[in-house]
Design a protein around this motif. Structure first.
Motif, PDB file in Angstrom:
ATOM      1  N   LEU A  11      -1.270   0.577 -14.891  1.00 20.81           N
ATOM      2  CA  LEU A  11      -2.038   1.822 -14.875  1.00 20.81           C
ATOM      3  C   LEU A  11      -3.332   1.711 -14.061  1.00 20.81           C
ATOM      4  N   LEU A  12      -4.228   0.825 -14.460  1.00 19.73           N
ATOM      5  CA  LEU A  12      -5.541   0.766 -13.826  1.00 19.73           C
ATOM      6  C   LEU A  12      -5.470   0.325 -12.360  1.00 19.73           C
ATOM      7  N   PRO A  13      -4.685  -0.709 -12.026  1.00 20.04           N
ATOM      8  CA  PRO A  13      -4.572  -1.062 -10.599  1.00 20.04           C
ATOM      9  C   PRO A  13      -3.985   0.066  -9.750  1.00 20.04           C
ATOM     10  N   SER A  14      -3.007   0.795 -10.288  1.00 14.57           N
ATOM     11  CA  SER A  14      -2.390   1.868  -9.502  1.00 14.57           C
ATOM     12  C   SER A  14      -3.376   2.992  -9.227  1.00 14.57           C
ATOM     13  N   VAL A  15      -4.255   3.282 -10.193  1.00 14.58           N
ATOM     14  CA  VAL A  15      -5.278   4.309  -9.984  1.00 14.58           C
ATOM     15  C   VAL A  15      -6.231   3.883  -8.875  1.00 14.58           C
ATOM     16  N   LEU A  16      -6.664   2.634  -8.902  1.00 13.66           N
ATOM     17  CA  LEU A  16      -7.580   2.139  -7.875  1.00 13.66           C
ATOM     18  C   LEU A  16      -6.908   2.103  -6.510  1.00 13.66           C
ATOM     19  N   TYR A  17      -5.666   1.652  -6.471  1.00 13.41           N
ATOM     20  CA  TYR A  17      -4.939   1.588  -5.197  1.00 13.41           C
ATOM     21  C   TYR A  17      -4.745   2.985  -4.608  1.00 13.41           C
ATOM     22  N   GLY A  18      -4.285   3.915  -5.442  1.00 14.61           N
ATOM     23  CA  GLY A  18      -4.073   5.287  -4.970  1.00 14.61           C
ATOM     24  C   GLY A  18      -5.361   5.911  -4.477  1.00 14.61           C
ATOM     25  N   SER A  19      -6.472   5.629  -5.154  1.00 12.22           N
ATOM     26  CA  SER A  19      -7.765   6.172  -4.744  1.00 12.22           C
ATOM     27  C   SER A  19      -8.176   5.629  -3.381  1.00 12.22           C
ATOM     28  N   ALA A  20      -7.999   4.332  -3.196  1.00  8.19           N
ATOM     29  CA  ALA A  20      -8.378   3.716  -1.921  1.00  8.19           C
ATOM     30  C   ALA A  20      -7.560   4.290  -0.768  1.00  8.19           C
ATOM     31  N   ILE A  21      -6.263   4.447  -0.983  1.00  5.87           N
ATOM     32  CA  ILE A  21      -5.394   5.030   0.050  1.00  5.87           C
ATOM     33  C   ILE A  21      -5.827   6.459   0.363  1.00  5.87           C
ATOM     34  N   ALA A  22      -6.129   7.224  -0.687  1.00  9.91           N
ATOM     35  CA  ALA A  22      -6.508   8.626  -0.499  1.00  9.91           C
ATOM     36  C   ALA A  22      -7.802   8.760   0.290  1.00  9.91           C
ATOM     37  N   PHE A  23      -8.799   7.974  -0.048  1.00 10.69           N
ATOM     38  CA  PHE A  23     -10.090   8.109   0.624  1.00 10.69           C
ATOM     39  C   PHE A  23     -10.057   7.581   2.051  1.00 10.69           C
ATOM     40  N   ASP A  24      -9.278   6.556   2.281  1.00 12.23           N
ATOM     41  CA  ASP A  24      -9.149   6.063   3.652  1.00 12.23           C
ATOM     42  C   ASP A  24      -8.488   7.121   4.536  1.00 12.23           C
TER      43      ASP A  24
END
Length: 534
Positions: A133-146
């Motif tokens: 859960l927590l890693p996927s949220v961080l990963y998805g956020s990083a991809i989105a902002f980039d």
């Protein structure tokens, strides 16, 4: 990187943070009830927005739009069909939780079975949060902002390095927000995000259609409705990401687990001021889920007509948003994505520490005479949140190497934790004499068999069908053990409610309306609706 978009993002984000702080500055967060359950006084709007935004995060926007872009809208089943599970949970499971006054879902398993079952399930929850859960949220956020702000392109930085930097920025801010505000601050920001997303946020499809139609959104809509219409199909076939048949098998079970057992979701409902508010909040969240295909799936379908190909399909949502939106609106969406990521991440952190403190630390503290006052437990909870956050931040970047699609990968991993726990919960609720031995055997049998089918043997069946088959087999085995070695004293539900448990009188009328809308949505996005043969 557009400076106006960045400035808009910063202003909106700071404003939401300030308002959340202002609304919670007088809350007592040095007690367990205050830090974890907002002192059990949330109204139905806070509960509904809390449930919805604990569920939605950048992984949802990234993953579902990716599959809509590469496949079709069958992936919308995760959200739209969950309405059925949410209504069942509202009617049959949440009332039990509020009547018994539990703090965590494993508390019910302890009362029904024994302490060891509670401990095992608590550890399963924590493991799921830390590695999925927590890693996927961080990963998805990083991809989105980039993708949205073009950060790696602007700074001419390697995408791998950019991913690490963004993950650690998001993780650090998320931990700080959770530590300072507790559940109350999270729900305040979720309410603001709910208003922002379902007002201005819904303009995204309009901007995308206008871009596609070279300034004329009618022309863009005509293009989407007449070409490549197979992407509009929500009735998935055997080769699609979500076959339609899975909605009635494993997907229903996963959704029942998620809305009725998952701690970081259930904790939003446990903070309600009464049962009626909790049930109204669930209905509000269900209505929100029915609107979300406009943001989680339709942009991916429109992108099919804008981009002929994309090296990394996971970038499709953020790239589309950045390309079709005016700068101010791009910043607005950046703030929404940031807020959605933080709320889910913070809810996960808050629930992780809830599980750890109530189910692991306090029993050990009592046994070993450690300090276990409420203030001491809150301190332990905050330290544990920091630890969990650091672990998630280390794991998140490596999701980049997952195969089979980001969103599908997450759902498969979740299968190890979801349906096995729901299975023993369901058997515990509908039977009185099935013993703890059956619950422990059921968990072990289910997890091992599911792992074998996913890691070692190719069955040819969709993983959701496998979950349903194992559910039926595990239930049968648990019932047989119950016949073989029944509990000497049958389980009796003991009332210990902290809030009023009178149900919402009009819940069945609204449930019928929600189910009708669900069916209509499937009809619209089907061969009987918008899907045409080209």
């Amino acid at each position: 990187m557009d400076r106006l978009a960045l400035l808009t993002f910063i202003v909106i984000t700071v404003a939401v943070a300030f308002f959340s702080w202002f609304m919670t500055r007088k809350e007592k967060l040095n007690t367990l009830s205050g830090f974890f359950f907002a002192n059990r006084k949330l109204g139905f709007v806070s509960v509904g927005c809390g449930l919805l935004f604990a569920n939605i995060n950048t992984a949802s926007f990234i993953g579902e739009n990716e599959l809509s872009f590469t496949n079709n809208m069958s992936v919308m089943a995760w959200g739209v069909s969950s309405v059925v599970a949410m209504l069942l949970v509202s009617e049959y499971i949440i009332p039990v939780y509020l009547k018994t006054g539990i703090a965590t879902t494993p508390d019910f398993l302890e009362a029904r079975y024994d302490k060891s079952v509670k401990t095992v399930v608590s550890l399963m929850f924590l493991l799921n949060y830390i590695i999925s859960l927590l890693p996927s949220v961080l990963y998805g956020s990083a991809i989105a902002f980039d993708g949205l702000f073009g950060i790696s392109e602007h700074f001419k930085a390697d995408s791998w390095i950019t991913l690490w930097v963004l993950v650690w920025i998001m993780g650090g801010l998320g931990a700080l927000y959770a530590l300072l505000g507790g559940l109350k601050a999270i729900t305040v920001s979720e309410t603001l995000l709910g208003f922002a997303m379902f007002t201005g946020g819904l303009l995204l499809p309009y901007f995308a259609l206008k871009y596609l139609g070279s300034g004329d959104w009618h022309q863009g809509l005509q293009t989407v409705l007449t070409t490549k219409t197979e992407h509009l199909n929500s009735i998935g076939g055997a080769k699609d990401s979500i076959p339609f048949s899975t909605i009635f098998t494993g997907m229903l079970l996963v959704n029942l687990y998620y809305w009725g057992t998952e701690q970081y979701i259930v904790q939003q409902a446990l903070g309600s001021k009464d049962l009626a508010s909790s049930q109204k909040g669930i209905a509000l969240a269900a209505f929100g889920k029915l609107l979300l295909p406009l943001l989680l799936n339709v942009p991916g379908v429109i992108a099919v007509h804008i981009y002929t190909s994309m090296e990394n399909p996971a970038m499709v949502f953020s790239k589309l948003t950045g390309d079709v939106s005016p700068p101010v609106y791009s910043g607005y969406w950046g703030a929404l994505l940031f807020g959605a990521a933080l709320t889910t991440f913070n809810a996960g952190l808050n629930s992780s520490s809830t599980l750890f403190v109530f189910n692991i630390y306090k029993p050990l503290a009592i046994k070993n005479n450690w300090q276990n006052t409420e203030a001491a437990c809150v301190r332990v909870a905050k330290r544990f949140e920091v630890l969990v956050c650091l672990l998630a931040m280390f794991i998140a970047p490596f999701i980049m190497f997952a195969r089979g699609g980001f969103y599908t990968y997450l759902q498969k991993i979740g299968g190890f934790f979801s349906v096995p726990v729901f299975t023993i919960l369901l058997i515990g609720m509908v039977t009185k004499r099935v013993p703890p031995l059956a619950a422990k055997f059921g968990l072990a049998f289910f997890i091992v068999c599911y792992g074998v089918t996913q890691l070692f043997f190719e069955t040819g069946l969709h993983f959701l069908h496998i979950l349903a088959i194992l559910f039926l087999i595990t239930c049968s085995l648990m019932l047989l053990i119950g016949r073989w070695k029944p509990m000497a004293v049958p389980y009796q539900l003991k009332l210990n409610n902290h809030v009023n448990i009178d149900p919402w009188k009009n819940r069945k009328i609204y449930a019928a309306l929600l189910l009708l809308i669900t069916i209509l949505i499937y009809l619209v996005f089907s061969p009987w609706g918008l899907v045409r043969k080209n």
